[in-house]
Design a protein around this motif. Sequence first.
Motif, PDB file in Angstrom:
ATOM      1  N   UNK A 174       0.868  -1.179   0.000  1.00  0.00           N
ATOM      2  CA  UNK A 174       0.000   0.000   0.000  1.00  0.00           C
ATOM      3  C   UNK A 174       0.903   1.227   0.000  1.00  0.00           C
ATOM      4  N   UNK A 175       0.740   2.095  -0.972  1.00  0.00           N
ATOM      5  CA  UNK A 175       1.588   3.275  -1.075  1.00  0.00           C
ATOM      6  C   UNK A 175       1.241   4.279   0.015  1.00  0.00           C
ATOM      7  N   UNK A 176       2.253   4.798   0.736  1.00  0.00           N
ATOM      8  CA  UNK A 176       1.975   5.812   1.760  1.00  0.00           C
ATOM      9  C   UNK A 176       1.519   7.115   1.112  1.00  0.00           C
ATOM     10  N   UNK A 177       0.597   7.800   1.745  1.00  0.00           N
ATOM     11  CA  UNK A 177       0.051   9.039   1.179  1.00  0.00           C
ATOM     12  C   UNK A 177       0.782  10.279   1.672  1.00  0.00           C
ATOM     13  N   UNK A 178       1.515  10.158   2.777  1.00  0.00           N
ATOM     14  CA  UNK A 178       2.125  11.336   3.397  1.00  0.00           C
ATOM     15  C   UNK A 178       3.647  11.345   3.294  1.00  0.00           C
ATOM     16  N   UNK A 211      -3.481   2.708  -6.791  1.00  0.00           N
ATOM     17  CA  UNK A 211      -2.570   3.774  -7.199  1.00  0.00           C
ATOM     18  C   UNK A 211      -1.324   3.247  -7.897  1.00  0.00           C
ATOM     19  N   UNK A 212      -1.103   1.920  -7.855  1.00  0.00           N
ATOM     20  CA  UNK A 212       0.044   1.330  -8.541  1.00  0.00           C
ATOM     21  C   UNK A 212      -0.261   1.001  -9.997  1.00  0.00           C
ATOM     22  N   UNK A 213      -1.525   1.047 -10.363  1.00  0.00           N
ATOM     23  CA  UNK A 213      -1.898   0.631 -11.713  1.00  0.00           C
ATOM     24  C   UNK A 213      -1.302   1.551 -12.767  1.00  0.00           C
ATOM     25  N   UNK A 214      -1.486   2.858 -12.598  1.00  0.00           N
ATOM     26  CA  UNK A 214      -1.029   3.800 -13.611  1.00  0.00           C
ATOM     27  C   UNK A 214       0.475   3.751 -13.840  1.00  0.00           C
ATOM     28  N   UNK A 215       1.314   3.745 -12.785  1.00  0.00           N
ATOM     29  CA  UNK A 215       2.758   3.649 -13.024  1.00  0.00           C
ATOM     30  C   UNK A 215       3.160   2.379 -13.771  1.00  0.00           C
ATOM     31  N   UNK A 216       2.478   1.269 -13.492  1.00  0.00           N
ATOM     32  CA  UNK A 216       2.826   0.014 -14.151  1.00  0.00           C
ATOM     33  C   UNK A 216       2.374   0.001 -15.605  1.00  0.00           C
TER      34      UNK A 216
END
Length: 348
Positions: A174-178, A211-216
Motif C-alpha cells: 500500500x503506497x503511503x500518502x504522506x 494507485x500502482x496501476x497507472x505507473x505500471x
Amino acid sequence: MHGILDVELSGPPSCYEVEYQSLLTPHAIIFIVELVRQFDSNVEQMLRYRSIRKLTLNDSGELPFFQPQSVQVRDKTWRVSPVPPRLQCRAVDLGDISPADTEMFTKALNSPACGIQTDLDDGHCPSWTNQLRGLYNIFQFVHGNLRAFEFDPHTSTACHARACHATGGMAPVVLPKDNPQLREQITRKVCRAKFNEIKAGADGFLVFDPDLVQPLIQGGFTLQGLQDNITVGILFIDAWLRGQGVFVLKGAVEDSATAEISRSQIWQAIRHRCKLEGDGLIVTKALVCGQIKRITDELISQKAHNSVDAERLATSAKVLGELVLKRDFPQFITTYLYEHQAFRNRMQ
C-alpha cells in the motif's frame, strides 16, 4: 423459510435489511439449499480422505503422486476456449480486493486496471456483515448501480501451453500518502519486480493498491524514471569497475537485476520513441545522451573524492551509453561488462 421447512436462516444484521432482502430471495435460498444437499456429503468425504491420505503418507514416507483418474487433466493437448476480447489484455490486474471494503472496491473499479480479482477468500474476512456487504456491492455493480471502469472476476491460472494467460504474482503493498519519497521508492521497486515477471513470460500481474496501476501501465517512462534508470546504470557499472556487485542508492540495494532492467528500459524507450509522461518529450538518442552527461556531472560532483573516482564514473557513463545506443540489444549487461576492455583493464 420460504417453503423450505428444514432450513434455518439468520436474520439481517442491523442496518443491512436492504442488502439482505435484495440478495436472499426465495429463489436464491432454494439454489443454495440444492447446492448443499447435492455436494455437502461429497465435500465431507473428500476432506476425510484428505486426512486419511495425509496420515498414510506420513507413516509410509511416500511422496504424493498424481492419481490415474486425472490423466486426462494432465494431457497437454487440450486448450481452453478462446479468451473474450475484453479479457485479452492482462497487463496489470488488481488482486485481493475485498468487495466488502466499499471504498477500496469502488476505487478499484474506477482504476485503469485491466481486471480485478475480487476476493471473497484470503483477502476477505467472511463475517455475516461482510458477506452481505461484499456480495451486495457486486450485485450493485452488475446491475449498474455502482460506477466503475471495468470489472473482471475471472482469474487466470492456466499457462500458455493451454492457450490462456499466465498471470504473475501480486504486489501486496500500500503506497503511503504522506511520504512522497518513500512512495516513489516503493513504486520503483514494484515496477522493477513486475518487469522481471514480464521477462520470465508472464502476461501481467496483480497489485493491491489501485494507485500502482497507472505507473505500471505507463512502464515508468517519465523523465524522472528515465533519469533514475540512467543513475542506476552508471552506478552499477561503476561498482563493477571497483570490483563490487552491488551498491546502495536511496536506501535500496541495487544489483545486476535492477541494472539489467534499467538499461533495458532506456534502450527500449529510444528504440520505440516513447513519449515521456507529463512533458510529452520523445525519448531520442540526443535526449538520453544529454541526460547521461548531466547525471554524470552530478555524480562526479557528489561522489568523486579524487581524479580516479571522476575518471571511473566518466568511463561508466561512456559504457552505459554504448549499451543503450547500440542498434542490437546486448543480451546481458554482465556479459557485456565482463568482456569490455575497461573492466579487464581495471581487474588486471
